[in-house]
Design an enzyme around this catalytic site. Structure first.
Site, PDB file in Angstrom:
ATOM      1  N   HIS A  50       0.849  -1.180   0.000  1.00 64.41           N
ATOM      2  CA  HIS A  50       0.000   0.000   0.000  1.00 64.41           C
ATOM      3  C   HIS A  50       0.894   1.241   0.000  1.00 64.41           C
ATOM      4  CE1 HIS A  50       0.493  -0.993   4.400  1.00 64.41           C
ATOM      5  NE2 HIS A  50       0.982   0.224   4.343  1.00 64.41           N
TER       6      HIS A  50
HETATM    7  C1  T46 Z   1       2.475   0.432   7.006  1.00 67.30           C
HETATM    8  C2  T46 Z   1       3.326  -0.769   7.181  1.00 67.30           C
HETATM    9  C3  T46 Z   1       4.789  -0.457   7.314  1.00 67.30           C
HETATM   10  C4  T46 Z   1      -4.894  -0.729  12.993  1.00 67.30           C
HETATM   11  O1  T46 Z   1      -6.080  -0.887  13.347  1.00 67.30           O
HETATM   12  N1  T46 Z   1      -4.161   0.255  13.553  1.00 67.30           N
HETATM   13  C5  T46 Z   1      -2.851   0.465  13.214  1.00 67.30           C
HETATM   14  O2  T46 Z   1      -2.216   1.387  13.749  1.00 67.30           O
HETATM   15  C6  T46 Z   1      -2.262  -0.400  12.227  1.00 67.30           C
HETATM   16  C7  T46 Z   1      -0.815  -0.182  11.811  1.00 67.30           C
HETATM   17  C8  T46 Z   1      -3.020  -1.385  11.677  1.00 67.30           C
HETATM   18  N2  T46 Z   1      -4.308  -1.552  12.062  1.00 67.30           N
HETATM   19  C9  T46 Z   1      -5.112  -2.643  11.478  1.00 67.30           C
HETATM   20  C10 T46 Z   1      -5.413  -2.536   9.998  1.00 67.30           C
HETATM   21  C11 T46 Z   1      -5.513  -3.977   9.570  1.00 67.30           C
HETATM   22  O3  T46 Z   1      -6.811  -4.447   9.804  1.00 67.30           O
HETATM   23  O4  T46 Z   1      -4.359  -3.843  11.638  1.00 67.30           O
HETATM   24  C12 T46 Z   1      -4.551  -4.694  10.532  1.00 67.30           C
HETATM   25  C13 T46 Z   1      -3.225  -5.058   9.879  1.00 67.30           C
HETATM   26  O5  T46 Z   1      -2.686  -3.895   9.217  1.00 67.30           O
HETATM   27  P1  T46 Z   1      -2.016  -3.965   7.763  1.00 67.30           P
HETATM   28  O6  T46 Z   1      -2.563  -5.105   7.003  1.00 67.30           O
HETATM   29  O7  T46 Z   1      -2.123  -2.615   7.141  1.00 67.30           O
HETATM   30  O8  T46 Z   1      -0.502  -4.296   8.184  1.00 67.30           O
HETATM   31  P2  T46 Z   1       0.810  -4.202   7.274  1.00 67.30           P
HETATM   32  O9  T46 Z   1       1.884  -4.861   8.023  1.00 67.30           O
HETATM   33  O10 T46 Z   1       0.541  -4.649   5.882  1.00 67.30           O
HETATM   34  O11 T46 Z   1       1.118  -2.602   7.180  1.00 67.30           O
HETATM   35  C14 T46 Z   1       1.523  -1.901   8.353  1.00 67.30           C
HETATM   36  C15 T46 Z   1       0.753  -0.591   8.503  1.00 67.30           C
HETATM   37  O12 T46 Z   1      -0.656  -0.846   8.507  1.00 67.30           O
HETATM   38  C16 T46 Z   1       1.047   0.363   7.381  1.00 67.30           C
HETATM   39  O13 T46 Z   1       0.545   1.654   7.693  1.00 67.30           O
HETATM   40  O14 T46 Z   1       2.913   1.417   6.428  1.00 67.30           O
HETATM   41  O15 T46 Z   1       2.920  -1.617   8.263  1.00 67.30           O
END
Ligand code: T46
Length: 132
Positions: A50
């Site tokens: 993303h």
């Molecule tokens: C990024 C990279 C480096 C939340 O509710 N609050 C939060 O602060 C975060 C970070 C995530 N979430 C929720 C959103 C999703 O439902 O946790 C779940 C997993 O997040 P995501 O699939 O976006 O995780 P990554 O590891 O793909 O990405 C993360 C961060 O979300 C993103 O901002 O830049 O790490």
């Protein structure tokens, strides 16, 4: 073009062990409002995929290693993150992916704002078409 921007953290370690400091507005160019960390990710799993519209972030591997890919829609660069003393900046409007997590990887991320799903662009096509 160079997409990867490193910041070397001050090393305040001594014979007792390491100590690195990140100070908002001093070591990094923003004041973090949110801190999260990623750990226990299997090496076969990749994360991210993303870009953020406005959020500024920085990431540091406080333990273990992983790879961070940054993409501005034209250029792609990958950095091997393997030091708790080196921060990688993740600016807004940069597509990013994380790959090849080691078992002991703990990736600490400092973010300039609170969580907001509407700040995410999770489709690469949308990133390319609408935001470049
Ligand atoms: C990024 C990279 C480096 C939340 O509710 N609050 C939060 O602060 C975060 C970070 C995530 N979430 C929720 C959103 C999703 O439902 O946790 C779940 C997993 O997040 P995501 O699939 O976006 O995780 P990554 O590891 O793909 O990405 C993360 C961060 O979300 C993103 O901002 O830049 O790490």
């Amino acid at each position: 073009m160079k997409l990867i921007e490193f910041i070397d953290l001050p090393d305040l370690g001594d014979e007792r062990g390491g100590l690195s400091v990140i100070e908002g507005g001093i070591t990094i160019p923003f004041m973090p409002k949110r801190i999260y960390y990623i750990y226990g990710t299997d090496s076969s799993v990749s994360r991210g995929f993303h870009a953020h519209k406005e959020l500024e972030q920085m990431a540091v591997c406080v333990s273990g290693t992983c790879e961070m890919l940054l993409d501005d829609g034209v250029y792609r660069e990958t950095v091997h993150m393997n030091s708790p003393k080196q921060v990688v900046m993740i600016p807004p409007m940069i597509w990013h992916e994380m790959h090849n997590f080691s078992k002991d990887c703990v990736l600490l991320v400092l973010a300039s704002d609170h969580y907001n799903e509407s700040d995410y662009i999770r489709s690469y096509q949308e990133f390319l078409v609408n935001y470049r």
